[in-house]
Write a protein that holds these residues in place. Structure first.
Motif, PDB file in Angstrom:
ATOM      1  N   LYS A   3     -31.851  31.222 -67.198  1.00 28.26           N
ATOM      2  CA  LYS A   3     -31.718  32.550 -66.603  1.00 28.26           C
ATOM      3  C   LYS A   3     -30.275  32.823 -66.196  1.00 28.26           C
ATOM      4  CE  LYS A   3     -33.759  31.122 -62.176  1.00 28.26           C
ATOM      5  NZ  LYS A   3     -34.744  31.545 -61.176  1.00 28.26           N
ATOM      6  N   GLY A  43     -27.123  34.184 -63.743  1.00 26.66           N
ATOM      7  CA  GLY A  43     -26.787  34.213 -62.317  1.00 26.66           C
ATOM      8  C   GLY A  43     -25.949  33.028 -61.850  1.00 26.66           C
ATOM      9  N   THR A  47     -28.819  32.672 -58.090  1.00 24.78           N
ATOM     10  CA  THR A  47     -30.177  32.650 -58.646  1.00 24.78           C
ATOM     11  C   THR A  47     -31.168  32.279 -57.525  1.00 24.78           C
ATOM     12  OG1 THR A  47     -29.627  30.430 -59.401  1.00 24.78           O
ATOM     13  CG2 THR A  47     -29.766  32.096 -61.087  1.00 24.78           C
ATOM     14  N   ASN A  48     -32.432  32.164 -57.897  1.00 22.22           N
ATOM     15  CA  ASN A  48     -33.436  31.720 -56.934  1.00 22.22           C
ATOM     16  C   ASN A  48     -34.431  30.800 -57.643  1.00 22.22           C
ATOM     17  OD1 ASN A  48     -35.158  33.315 -58.430  1.00 22.22           O
ATOM     18  ND2 ASN A  48     -35.364  34.930 -56.908  1.00 22.22           N
ATOM     19  N   GLN A  62     -30.602  36.455 -56.969  1.00 21.60           N
ATOM     20  CA  GLN A  62     -31.098  36.673 -58.334  1.00 21.60           C
ATOM     21  C   GLN A  62     -31.229  38.169 -58.643  1.00 21.60           C
ATOM     22  OE1 GLN A  62     -32.274  33.891 -60.583  1.00 21.60           O
ATOM     23  NE2 GLN A  62     -31.672  35.609 -61.889  1.00 21.60           N
ATOM     24  N   SER A 101     -27.918  39.429 -59.747  1.00 19.78           N
ATOM     25  CA  SER A 101     -27.613  38.978 -61.116  1.00 19.78           C
ATOM     26  C   SER A 101     -28.450  39.743 -62.127  1.00 19.78           C
ATOM     27  CB  SER A 101     -27.915  37.486 -61.265  1.00 19.78           C
ATOM     28  OG  SER A 101     -27.226  36.757 -60.302  1.00 19.78           O
ATOM     29  N   ASP A 102     -29.739  39.919 -61.830  1.00 17.22           N
ATOM     30  CA  ASP A 102     -30.624  40.610 -62.781  1.00 17.22           C
ATOM     31  C   ASP A 102     -30.196  42.063 -62.991  1.00 17.22           C
ATOM     32  OD1 ASP A 102     -32.042  38.307 -63.082  1.00 17.22           O
ATOM     33  OD2 ASP A 102     -33.738  38.895 -61.832  1.00 17.22           O
TER      34      ASP A 102
END
Ligand SMILES: Cc1cc2nc3c(=O)[nH]c(=O)nc-3n(C[C@H](O)[C@H](O)[C@H](O)COP(=O)(O)OP(=O)(O)OC[C@H]3O[C@@H](n4cnc5c(N)ncnc54)[C@H](O)[C@@H]3O)c2cc1C
Length: 505
Positions: free
Chosen positions: A40, A42, A46-47, A229, A232-233
């Protein structure tokens, strides 16, 4: 057979810096592919989830600076990229946090005038030093903070204070504090404030430390609900909608110079790019290239820098709302009676974990939807973790986790018996998910005389190091540096894209 991909820019890494570079460059009309090793986007922003997505843990977001309207550089950058709806997602923190020192709970508000008043109220004997500190933050701190805008000719260096700024870059923040304050107590309260940029007052240079305080006090610090996140998304969504391509689970392995372009070998594809934008560690860029005199010379340049701090984190879920057990503030900085002035020996014999500032973040206050989440974070270094065998690693991890939990119990005794989930991460975990050298979370240390501009001209003009390794750590810096470089490189590199050329021929 899978066809090679052609692009103007190949960006290594979809952390905040890579995403912002990519977004800016596609907006400027370039074709951009981001190649990311992880599944993913980020990087640190992130998470992760546990317990069937009931518990959500943020991997890094505490304070995103620079978001104050018309003042912060990040606010300015997001405006220019027309990311208005993203800007609306930032919520300004009401306070920087609460410093707990010698049994006193000192709540640091978020407005500069209020911070000054709180410091004067707690340390009336230090009033002159406090006035000097704010004067220096507004002058030298601001000067350092405006570095990015200077690159774009939007800020003119204040030459009247330049000599003094350079002097501050040669001493540590603690040396600077010792010059302006009479006692140690105020120093121990101010020192941990810049922890989220990986700065420790007895090693970071004072000029950079004043930048961190400017960004935090004046730039406006905020957070995005839904963890880092979410940020980032949103950046990724915009990047794709403006024409960018992201290749996930696609580490970059090798690069070869083909004169007109670089040929990049990744896990899934071979990519031909006019430019490579490397947000990964500089030493990894050298490993991707064939050994040459110029790569060896650049290794000597890299050897001037010290790899910065990673962190140890204890992720906790508790059984009651944090306010029921006296945890109200979004962030507590638990400073030991000895302060942050630890020695090398303290670090090597683990006394460090009893001495150094431990942050306790109340993520439930940031985002109640994520569960009753608390996190204990302490700066830590890969040097203490990477050499261990698997068994030694697990034993040590358990030991440090227990130490940090006991420290949290000392300040918040009602936390005992309320822990329903515990998990820890180390700098080795950081490496696993970001490939950062030694698991550094804050790139290189900003020590006295550290000069990141040495990294700005890579000895192959088709490769650019655009990262927190070459621009400095933090969310704001990563995003603003990505943006600035996206603008500057697009301006100087106007040529028809490889894709257009292919279509014509
Ligand atoms: C616990 C913690 C708390 C923090 N708190 C704050 C805070 O409150 N405020 C703040 O401003 N900053 C904070 N930071 C720092 C901030 O998170 C980082 O400085 C920033 O996110 C770095 O962004 P980046 O894009 O430069 O690098 P990264 O996030 O490291 O991204 C680099 C990306 O490159 C990818 N990559 C690497 N090598 C390759 C390869 N060979 N091929 C393909 N992809 C590759 C990685 O997988 C990664 O996704 C914190 C960090 C941590 C760990």
């Amino acid at each position: 057979m899978i066809k090679n991909l052609d692009t103007d820019d190949l960006v290594i890494g979809a952390g905040l810096c890579g995403l912002m570079y990519g977004l800016t460059a596609v907006t400027e009309g370039r074709s951009v592919i981001i190649s990311e090793a992880h599944h993913k986007a980020g990087g640190y922003a992130t998470n992760f989830y546990r317990n069937k997505r009931k518990f959500i843990f943020d991997c890094s977001q505490h304070k995103v600076s620079g978001i104050r309207e018309n003042v912060g550089n990040l606010w300015n950058t997001l405006q220019r990229l027309k990311l208005h709806s993203l800007l609306e997602e930032f919520i300004l923190h009401e306070e920087i946090g609460t410093v707990v020192y010698k049994e006193r709970f000192i709540r640091i508000p978020s407005e500069p005038e209020e911070i000054r008043e709180v410091l004067c109220a707690h340390f009336p004997e230090e009033r002159t030093g406090i006035q000097q500190l704010f004067k220096d933050i507004e002058s030298h701190g601001y000067q350092h903070y405006m570095f990015f805008r200077r690159l774009m000719n939007e800020y003119t260096i204040n030459k009247e204070i330049l000599r003094e700024s350079r002097g501050l870059a040669k001493i540590t923040a603690r040396e600077y504090f010792n010059r302006i304050f009479k006692g140690q107590d105020i120093i121990e309260v101010l020192s941990p404030i810049a922890i989220y940029s990986g700065s420790i007052s007895n090693e970071v240079n004072a000029f950079y430390f004043l930048h961190c305080l400017y960004a935090m006090f004046y730039g406006g610090q905020a957070y995005v609900k839904g963890t880092g996140q979410r940020l980032s998304d949103e950046l990724l969504k915009e990047f794709i909608s403006r024409g960018g391509i992201l290749l996930k689970k696609n580490p970059v392995y090798e690069m070869e110079d083909h004169q007109e372009y670089m040929q990049i070998k990744t896990r899934k594809r071979i990519i031909n790019a006019r430019k490579v934008i490397a947000t990964c560690p500089p030493e990894d860029v050298l490993k991707m290239l064939k050994k040459d005199k110029y790569t060896e010379d650049f290794q000597d340049v890299i050897n001037n820098f010290e790899v910065g701090w990673g962190h140890f984190c204890v992720y906790l879920v508790i059984s009651v709302p944090p306010e029921e057990i006296g945890i109200f503030s979004p962030e507590y900085l638990l400073v030991s009676d000895y302060g942050d002035n630890f020695t090398r020996e303290d670090f090597e014999n683990d006394r460090y974990y009893d001495l150094f500032t431990l942050s306790l973040s109340n993520y439930h206050r940031f985002d109640p939807d994520g569960g009753y989440i608390l996190q204990l974070v302490m700066l830590d270094h890969g040097d203490r973790w990477f050499h261990l065998t698997e068994e030694e690693y697990l034993v040590r991890k358990q030991k440090i986790q227990e130490k940090l939990i006991q420290r949290a119990f000392k300040t918040f005794p009602d936390l005992k018996g309320k822990l329903i989930y515990i998990e820890s991460s180390t700098p080795k975990t950081n490496y696993k998910f970001t490939l950062a050298t030694k698991g550094s979370a804050f790139a290189y240390k900003m020590l006295p005389k550290t000069n990141l501009s040495l990294l700005s001209s890579f000895p192959n003009d088709k490769i650019n190091l655009v990262s927190t390794w070459s621009g400095g750590p933090g969310y704001e810096t990563a995003m603003c540096f990505g943006f600035t470089q996206g603008k500057l490189l697009s301006k100087t590199q106007k040529y028809e894209s490889i894709e257009e050329k292919n279509t014509e021929s």
